[in-house]
Design a protein around this motif. Structure first.
Motif, PDB file in Angstrom:
ATOM      1  N   MET A 174       0.840  -1.204   0.000  1.00 58.88           N
ATOM      2  CA  MET A 174       0.000   0.000   0.000  1.00 58.88           C
ATOM      3  C   MET A 174       0.879   1.260   0.000  1.00 58.88           C
ATOM      4  SD  MET A 174      -3.132   0.527  -0.214  1.00 58.88           S
ATOM      5  CE  MET A 174      -3.622   2.147  -0.717  1.00 58.88           C
ATOM      6  N   ASN A 175       1.865   1.279   0.903  1.00 58.12           N
ATOM      7  CA  ASN A 175       2.814   2.403   0.950  1.00 58.12           C
ATOM      8  C   ASN A 175       3.429   2.650  -0.406  1.00 58.12           C
ATOM      9  OD1 ASN A 175       2.515   2.918   3.579  1.00 58.12           O
ATOM     10  ND2 ASN A 175       4.193   1.583   4.254  1.00 58.12           N
ATOM     11  N   PHE A 176       3.649   1.538  -1.068  1.00 62.48           N
ATOM     12  CA  PHE A 176       4.306   1.553  -2.347  1.00 62.48           C
ATOM     13  C   PHE A 176       3.482   2.348  -3.373  1.00 62.48           C
ATOM     14  CE2 PHE A 176       5.141  -0.708  -6.328  1.00 62.48           C
ATOM     15  CZ  PHE A 176       6.478  -0.400  -6.420  1.00 62.48           C
ATOM     16  N   VAL A 177       2.163   2.077  -3.400  1.00 61.70           N
ATOM     17  CA  VAL A 177       1.259   2.772  -4.325  1.00 61.70           C
ATOM     18  C   VAL A 177       1.243   4.265  -4.003  1.00 61.70           C
ATOM     19  CG1 VAL A 177      -1.105   2.920  -5.149  1.00 61.70           C
ATOM     20  CG2 VAL A 177      -0.146   0.699  -4.559  1.00 61.70           C
ATOM     21  N   ILE A 178       1.172   4.576  -2.705  1.00 62.68           N
ATOM     22  CA  ILE A 178       1.139   5.985  -2.295  1.00 62.68           C
ATOM     23  C   ILE A 178       2.406   6.689  -2.753  1.00 62.68           C
ATOM     24  CG2 ILE A 178       1.155   7.534  -0.293  1.00 62.68           C
ATOM     25  CD1 ILE A 178      -0.608   5.416   1.115  1.00 62.68           C
ATOM     26  N   LYS A 179       3.539   5.980  -2.614  1.00 65.66           N
ATOM     27  CA  LYS A 179       4.813   6.592  -2.997  1.00 65.66           C
ATOM     28  C   LYS A 179       4.839   6.880  -4.506  1.00 65.66           C
ATOM     29  CE  LYS A 179       9.524   6.638  -1.640  1.00 65.66           C
ATOM     30  NZ  LYS A 179      10.301   6.563  -2.872  1.00 65.66           N
ATOM     31  N   ILE A 180       4.320   5.937  -5.287  1.00 65.68           N
ATOM     32  CA  ILE A 180       4.273   6.146  -6.737  1.00 65.68           C
ATOM     33  C   ILE A 180       3.432   7.379  -7.046  1.00 65.68           C
ATOM     34  CG2 ILE A 180       3.365   5.225  -8.898  1.00 65.68           C
ATOM     35  CD1 ILE A 180       4.202   2.486  -8.018  1.00 65.68           C
ATOM     36  N   LEU A 181       2.252   7.480  -6.386  1.00 64.47           N
ATOM     37  CA  LEU A 181       1.361   8.610  -6.656  1.00 64.47           C
ATOM     38  C   LEU A 181       2.011   9.918  -6.223  1.00 64.47           C
ATOM     39  CD1 LEU A 181      -2.115   7.135  -5.687  1.00 64.47           C
ATOM     40  CD2 LEU A 181      -1.169   7.542  -7.964  1.00 64.47           C
TER      41      LEU A 181
ATOM     42  N   LEU B 245       3.559   2.381 -16.765  1.00 57.86           N
ATOM     43  CA  LEU B 245       4.630   1.442 -16.436  1.00 57.86           C
ATOM     44  C   LEU B 245       5.908   2.119 -15.946  1.00 57.86           C
ATOM     45  CD1 LEU B 245       4.114  -1.126 -19.311  1.00 57.86           C
ATOM     46  CD2 LEU B 245       3.394  -1.280 -16.945  1.00 57.86           C
ATOM     47  N   GLU B 246       6.294   3.204 -16.587  1.00 57.15           N
ATOM     48  CA  GLU B 246       7.566   3.841 -16.234  1.00 57.15           C
ATOM     49  C   GLU B 246       7.611   4.295 -14.760  1.00 57.15           C
ATOM     50  OE1 GLU B 246      10.244   3.908 -18.131  1.00 57.15           O
ATOM     51  OE2 GLU B 246      11.477   5.149 -16.801  1.00 57.15           O
ATOM     52  N   PRO B 247       6.556   4.969 -14.254  1.00 57.93           N
ATOM     53  CA  PRO B 247       6.609   5.343 -12.824  1.00 57.93           C
ATOM     54  C   PRO B 247       6.736   4.133 -11.910  1.00 57.93           C
ATOM     55  CG  PRO B 247       4.809   6.469 -13.923  1.00 57.93           C
ATOM     56  CD  PRO B 247       5.342   5.478 -14.900  1.00 57.93           C
ATOM     57  N   ILE B 248       6.057   3.031 -12.268  1.00 55.81           N
ATOM     58  CA  ILE B 248       6.163   1.826 -11.441  1.00 55.81           C
ATOM     59  C   ILE B 248       7.600   1.315 -11.494  1.00 55.81           C
ATOM     60  CG2 ILE B 248       5.417  -0.576 -11.188  1.00 55.81           C
ATOM     61  CD1 ILE B 248       2.761   0.196 -12.362  1.00 55.81           C
ATOM     62  N   LYS B 249       8.144   1.289 -12.720  1.00 51.71           N
ATOM     63  CA  LYS B 249       9.499   0.774 -12.894  1.00 51.71           C
ATOM     64  C   LYS B 249      10.495   1.589 -12.061  1.00 51.71           C
ATOM     65  CE  LYS B 249      12.879   0.178 -16.383  1.00 51.71           C
ATOM     66  NZ  LYS B 249      13.292   0.859 -17.563  1.00 51.71           N
ATOM     67  N   ARG B 250      10.333   2.895 -12.103  1.00 49.73           N
ATOM     68  CA  ARG B 250      11.269   3.746 -11.347  1.00 49.73           C
ATOM     69  C   ARG B 250      11.238   3.417  -9.869  1.00 49.73           C
ATOM     70  NH1 ARG B 250      12.217   9.598 -13.712  1.00 49.73           N
ATOM     71  NH2 ARG B 250      12.412   8.955 -15.858  1.00 49.73           N
ATOM     72  N   GLU B 251      10.024   3.233  -9.360  1.00 52.91           N
ATOM     73  CA  GLU B 251       9.864   2.976  -7.933  1.00 52.91           C
ATOM     74  C   GLU B 251      10.425   1.607  -7.572  1.00 52.91           C
ATOM     75  OE1 GLU B 251       9.501   5.243  -5.245  1.00 52.91           O
ATOM     76  OE2 GLU B 251       8.459   6.066  -6.978  1.00 52.91           O
ATOM     77  N   VAL B 252      10.126   0.629  -8.442  1.00 53.90           N
ATOM     78  CA  VAL B 252      10.536  -0.749  -8.163  1.00 53.90           C
ATOM     79  C   VAL B 252      12.047  -0.903  -8.232  1.00 53.90           C
ATOM     80  CG1 VAL B 252      10.401  -3.100  -9.047  1.00 53.90           C
ATOM     81  CG2 VAL B 252       8.360  -1.722  -8.939  1.00 53.90           C
ATOM     82  N   GLU B 253      12.677  -0.113  -9.111  1.00 57.75           N
ATOM     83  CA  GLU B 253      14.099  -0.343  -9.337  1.00 57.75           C
ATOM     84  C   GLU B 253      14.984   0.725  -8.701  1.00 57.75           C
ATOM     85  OE1 GLU B 253      14.701  -1.262 -13.432  1.00 57.75           O
ATOM     86  OE2 GLU B 253      13.889  -3.243 -13.035  1.00 57.75           O
TER      87      GLU B 253
END
Lengths: 260, 245
Positions: A1-8, A248-256
């Motif tokens: 959940m934190n992860f989604v908030i951080k992406i946003l 996809l790119e924002p997710i990728k940035r956060e994940v990596e």
């Protein structure tokens, strides 16, 4: 959940960083307009005319229906490739024999031109959804399969040993040690698989069906309706860019973030 | 009584014999070092003791309640930040997440990390910091037996002393037993109750040295003195091939 908030939370900053890309798109449109001025409307309609046609098309329920048909085929095809590709890729990666055996098969799948698959699928399944979906699957499956396989094969033996020495239970081993590594291979593979699926679906539709974006493109060609053809291309490219750069790119940035 | 007992241990990789007839016993609160030249089978022996390799011949009996391993390289998970890396062992033991994080933060501070480092990924840490994290990860679970695989070899003198001081404090409180692999004789003399000399091809134990002075009373003079003494030992000269040919 934190992860989604951080992406946003990071999203506005990410969008703001996009000015460079937008400038380059505008430059491309300017070149396009120059081409229009040199070659005339029939060969290359102006960007303005294309976008006007696009606007009218998006009001048209029939066209929206065609887009939905194509979306459906691409998603089913890609979904099946994703599921099959990651599961089989993981299994093949964990067993040396399986990965050795699967390599030539993947080479065959990748080496076979999609157009050949379309012809075969037309013979096997006739003209319709199945042919298109099948072609999408055979085109994007190997990409995802290889991603999962590579990710699993390249797991770090030292980290595995560390996991054993700390007696991590199996679910922690998978989630904390294996999965992030495999994901870092699988995710880019999925992005290129998705791009492949989206391109192949239109090609297969053009040849094998009477509906969908591809078939509409075929009709536009036969009527020499270049603005419509270009507007359809804009829809395809636009949707691909939207998925890739906005989702996809924002997710990728956060994940990596952890990568150096 | 908790103990680690190795009896008649032999090990081979394929046709290459790595270890032959290894026997020793490590009891609670004791520090046992195994010294020998590189490539002599020390790491294999440690892996066998820590159950990272399957014992083929002979026996390894480990009755210690818990154990942890600090490797030569830090082996942190690159996708986890400092605190998540440290808490890994705690979570594996079934500790609650909030408690694990709290304990990890406490030990991180004790190991000289700063609060601003907590969220960092290993790629943003220096080699020394990574090794601190690796040590913290091993010690936060309060293991009764600690396996050390040359963990100091890549560190600068200051950090080496700092980490050794933490271990010496734990040793003098009898909180921990250590099986320590090293090729650095001075390190071994500073920390050990007993040193076993492992000679290569195949690895076998040729001599045993015992030190009875408590670790926290060993000053530099003692360590240098004992090192000078041990370097005169013929078996040591022979094993490490110190003689000029």
């Amino acid at each position: 959940m934190n992860f989604v908030i951080k992406i946003l939370k990071d999203f506005p900053a990410y969008l703001w960083s996009g000015w460079g890309s937008i400038a380059s798109i505008f430059l491309f449109i300017a070149l396009w307009d120059m081409g229009n001025q040199i070659y005339g409307d029939l060969v290359l309609p102006s960007p303005l005319e294309t976008f006007q046609t696009l606007w009218l098309m998006l009001q048209d329920k029939e066209i929206i229906g065609e887009i939905n048909t194509t979306l459906y085929r691409a998603s089913v095809g890609f979904g099946v490739s994703l599921a099959l590709g990651s599961i089989l890729g993981l299994i093949a990666g964990f067993f040396v024999t399986a990965s050795m055996m699967s390599r030539p098969i993947v080479t065959i799948l990748v080496g076979m031109p999609p157009i050949a698959w379309i012809v075969l699928a037309m013979i096997w399944f006739g003209m319709g959804d199945e042919t298109v979906i099948f072609t999408v699957i055979v085109a994007s499956f190997p990409i995802i399969f290889v991603g999962a396989l590579q990710g699993t094969r390249t797991l770090d033996g030292d980290l595995k040993e560390m996991a054993v020495s700390f007696k991590l239970p199996w679910h922690m081993k998978f989630l904390d040690v294996y999965f992030p590594h495999i994901f870092s291979y699988l995710f880019p593979a999925c992005v290129s698989g998705l791009g492949m699926a989206w391109k192949i679906v239109v090609m297969a539709e053009l040849l094998a069906t009477s509906d969908g974006i591809g078939a509409t493109l075929g009709v536009a060609r036969s009527q020499l309706d270049t603005p419509t053809a270009l507007a359809l291309v804009v829809i395809m490219i636009g949707s691909l860019m939207f998925v890739e750069y906005i989702i996809l790119e924002p997710i990728k940035r956060e994940v990596e973030l952890w990568r150096s | 009584m908790e103990k680690l007992e190795v009896k008649k241990l032999n090990h081979s990789f394929g046709f290459t014999e790595i270890l032959r007839d290894i026997n020793f016993k490590l009891t609670k609160g004791e520090v046992l070092s195994i010294v020998g030249p590189s490539g002599g089978g020390k790491t294999t022996l440690l892996h066998l003791c820590a159950d990272l390799l399957d014992v083929e011949e002979g026996s390894v009996t480990n009755t210690f309640a818990s154990s942890a391993f600090a490797f030569q390289d830090a082996r942190l998970l690159p996708w986890k930040n400092v605190i998540d890396n440290i808490s890994l062992g705690l979570l594996a033991n079934g500790c609650k997440k909030a408690e694990a994080i709290k304990k990890s933060q406490e030990i991180a501070i004790k190991f000289g990390l700063e609060e601003s480092d907590f969220e960092k990924f290993p790629k943003d840490l220096s080699g020394g910091m990574r090794q601190r994290v690796s040590f913290a990860r091993a010690l936060v679970v309060k293991p009764s037996l600690l396996f050390l695989d040359e963990p100091f070899s890549a560190l600068d003198i200051g950090l080496k002393k700092e980490l050794q001081a933490i271990l010496i404090e734990m040793i003098s409180k009898k909180e921990i037993s250590i099986l320590f692999i090293t090729h650095d004789l001075m390190e071994a003399i500073r920390l050990s109750d007993e040193i076993l000399l492992l000679k290569a091809d195949p690895g076998h134990i040729v001599k045993k040295f015992s030190y009875s002075l408590a670790q926290n009373e060993r000053d530099d003079k003692y360590v240098y003195g004992e090192s000078a003494k041990i370097l005169q030992d013929e078996e040591i000269i022979d094993t490490f091939e110190l003689e000029l040919k």
